[in-house]
Design a protein around this motif. Structure first.
Motif, mmCIF file in Angstrom:
data_model
loop_
_atom_site.group_PDB
_atom_site.id
_atom_site.type_symbol
_atom_site.label_atom_id
_atom_site.label_comp_id
_atom_site.label_asym_id
_atom_site.label_seq_id
_atom_site.Cartn_x
_atom_site.Cartn_y
_atom_site.Cartn_z
ATOM 1 N N PRO A 1 52.801 24.252 45.574
ATOM 2 C CA PRO A 1 51.997 25.225 46.332
ATOM 3 C C PRO A 1 52.854 26.018 47.318
ATOM 4 O O PRO A 1 53.618 25.461 48.102
ATOM 5 C CB PRO A 1 50.989 24.333 47.064
ATOM 6 C CG PRO A 1 50.827 23.150 46.169
ATOM 7 C CD PRO A 1 52.194 22.902 45.593
ATOM 8 N N GLY A 2 52.739 27.338 47.213
ATOM 9 C CA GLY A 2 53.497 28.209 48.104
ATOM 10 C C GLY A 2 54.929 28.446 47.678
ATOM 11 O O GLY A 2 55.693 29.058 48.432
ATOM 12 N N ALA A 3 55.298 27.991 46.476
ATOM 13 C CA ALA A 3 56.678 28.169 46.003
ATOM 14 C C ALA A 3 56.666 28.647 44.561
ATOM 15 O O ALA A 3 55.850 28.192 43.750
ATOM 16 C CB ALA A 3 57.458 26.863 46.108
ATOM 17 N N PHE A 4 57.554 29.569 44.239
ATOM 18 C CA PHE A 4 57.670 30.060 42.867
ATOM 19 C C PHE A 4 58.481 29.082 42.032
ATOM 20 O O PHE A 4 59.489 28.529 42.496
ATOM 21 C CB PHE A 4 58.339 31.434 42.834
ATOM 22 C CG PHE A 4 57.453 32.537 43.331
ATOM 23 C CD1 PHE A 4 56.617 33.215 42.464
ATOM 24 C CD2 PHE A 4 57.438 32.885 44.666
ATOM 25 C CE1 PHE A 4 55.782 34.221 42.913
ATOM 26 C CE2 PHE A 4 56.620 33.886 45.138
ATOM 27 C CZ PHE A 4 55.781 34.563 44.258
ATOM 28 N N PHE B 1 54.512 32.200 39.210
ATOM 29 C CA PHE B 1 53.490 31.387 39.854
ATOM 30 C C PHE B 1 52.149 31.841 39.302
ATOM 31 O O PHE B 1 51.537 32.776 39.817
ATOM 32 C CB PHE B 1 53.524 31.536 41.382
ATOM 33 C CG PHE B 1 52.732 30.463 42.084
ATOM 34 C CD1 PHE B 1 53.339 29.316 42.552
ATOM 35 C CD2 PHE B 1 51.355 30.608 42.261
ATOM 36 C CE1 PHE B 1 52.605 28.321 43.180
ATOM 37 C CE2 PHE B 1 50.608 29.622 42.886
ATOM 38 C CZ PHE B 1 51.233 28.466 43.339
ATOM 39 N N HIS B 2 51.734 31.206 38.236
ATOM 40 C CA HIS B 2 50.435 31.559 37.649
ATOM 41 C C HIS B 2 49.899 30.363 36.883
ATOM 42 O O HIS B 2 50.664 29.490 36.462
ATOM 43 C CB HIS B 2 50.560 32.781 36.729
ATOM 44 C CG HIS B 2 51.377 32.547 35.501
ATOM 45 N ND1 HIS B 2 50.819 32.221 34.286
ATOM 46 C CD2 HIS B 2 52.708 32.602 35.287
ATOM 47 C CE1 HIS B 2 51.778 32.078 33.378
ATOM 48 N NE2 HIS B 2 52.929 32.302 33.958
#
Length: 232
Positions: free
Chosen positions: A140-143, A169-170
């Motif tokens: 979460p919050g990181a690519f 991030f998908h």
């Protein structure tokens, strides 16, 4: 064009954002989007959500268009019920960005869809989405990063001919392709990572986030197409 083509970028509509002592509804855009367009030679206009009937007039004022990433597309737009892991709808943004995409297609304005933007492009042309895939996001919050392989002979392959590692991030992806779209890159698991419309109109969607990468080739392709359209 001495100053570069004007590229419009759709923005996030976010309620209750805090600005110092203020908490206000806001139209926001992560800084990577305008920065990567500027680095690729373009000028930037941020396009906040508006009435869909104003989309054609808006698109007519820009030389190219980017549909930014963001929340899940509401499944009603492709005739499906929400899955258990599909996020809450962003109805005003869906309506505005679908209208922007359709206006760009009608007016033949160069168009780049990024992540959600690629999914919306597919939906605008009658395609559908897979509502959840694993392995295409970081924490979460990181690519995350993974390799994508271009399809030879496509516009994307002309820009990036080799396999490359991309930030992503998908959790949704293209399922049935929309009218006229062809896949132009894939992930190792077969997920469609880029789509495009063949022909002279420059239309490309990428499932990853080029605004978070050093590689400018996709954005330079957009700004060149926008500049060429203006010069024609």
């Amino acid at each position: 064009m001495a100053d570069g083509p004007l590229i419009g970028i759709s923005t996030y509509a976010e309620p209750g954002v805090r600005w110092g002592a203020w908490q206000l509804d806001s139209a926001l855009l992560p800084a990577g989007y305008p920065q990567v367009v500027q680095r690729a030679g373009g000028l930037v206009a941020m396009l906040p959500p508006d009435a869909p009937e104003r989309a054609a007039a808006t698109v007519a004022r820009v030389d190219g268009l980017v549909i930014a990433g963001g929340p899940d597309v509401e499944p009603v737009h492709y005739g499906a019920e929400p899955g258990p892991r599909t996020g809450p709808p962003a109805r005003a943004r869906d309506a505005w960005e679908l209208a922007l995409i359709r206006a760009a297609l009608d007016l033949r304005v160069p168009l780049l869809g990024i992540c959600r933007g690629m999914q919306l492009l597919n939906v605008a042309l009658g395609g559908t989405l897979v509502q959840h895939v694993d392995g295409h996001a970081g924490a979460p919050g990181a690519f995350g990063r993974h390799p994508v392989t271009p399809v030879p002979g496509t516009r994307y392959a002309g820009l990036v001919p080799e396999e490359s590692s991309v930030p992503s991030f998908h959790h949704q992806a293209v399922d049935r392709l929309g009218r006229g779209l062809v896949p132009s890159a894939h992930a190792a698991d077969g997920t469609v990572e880029a789509v495009e419309l063949p022909g002279p109109h420059w239309v490309l969607g990428v499932q990853w986030h080029p605004e978070m990468a050093e590689d400018l080739r996709v954005l330079r392709g957009l700004t060149r197409a926008a500049a060429t359209r203006v010069a024609a």
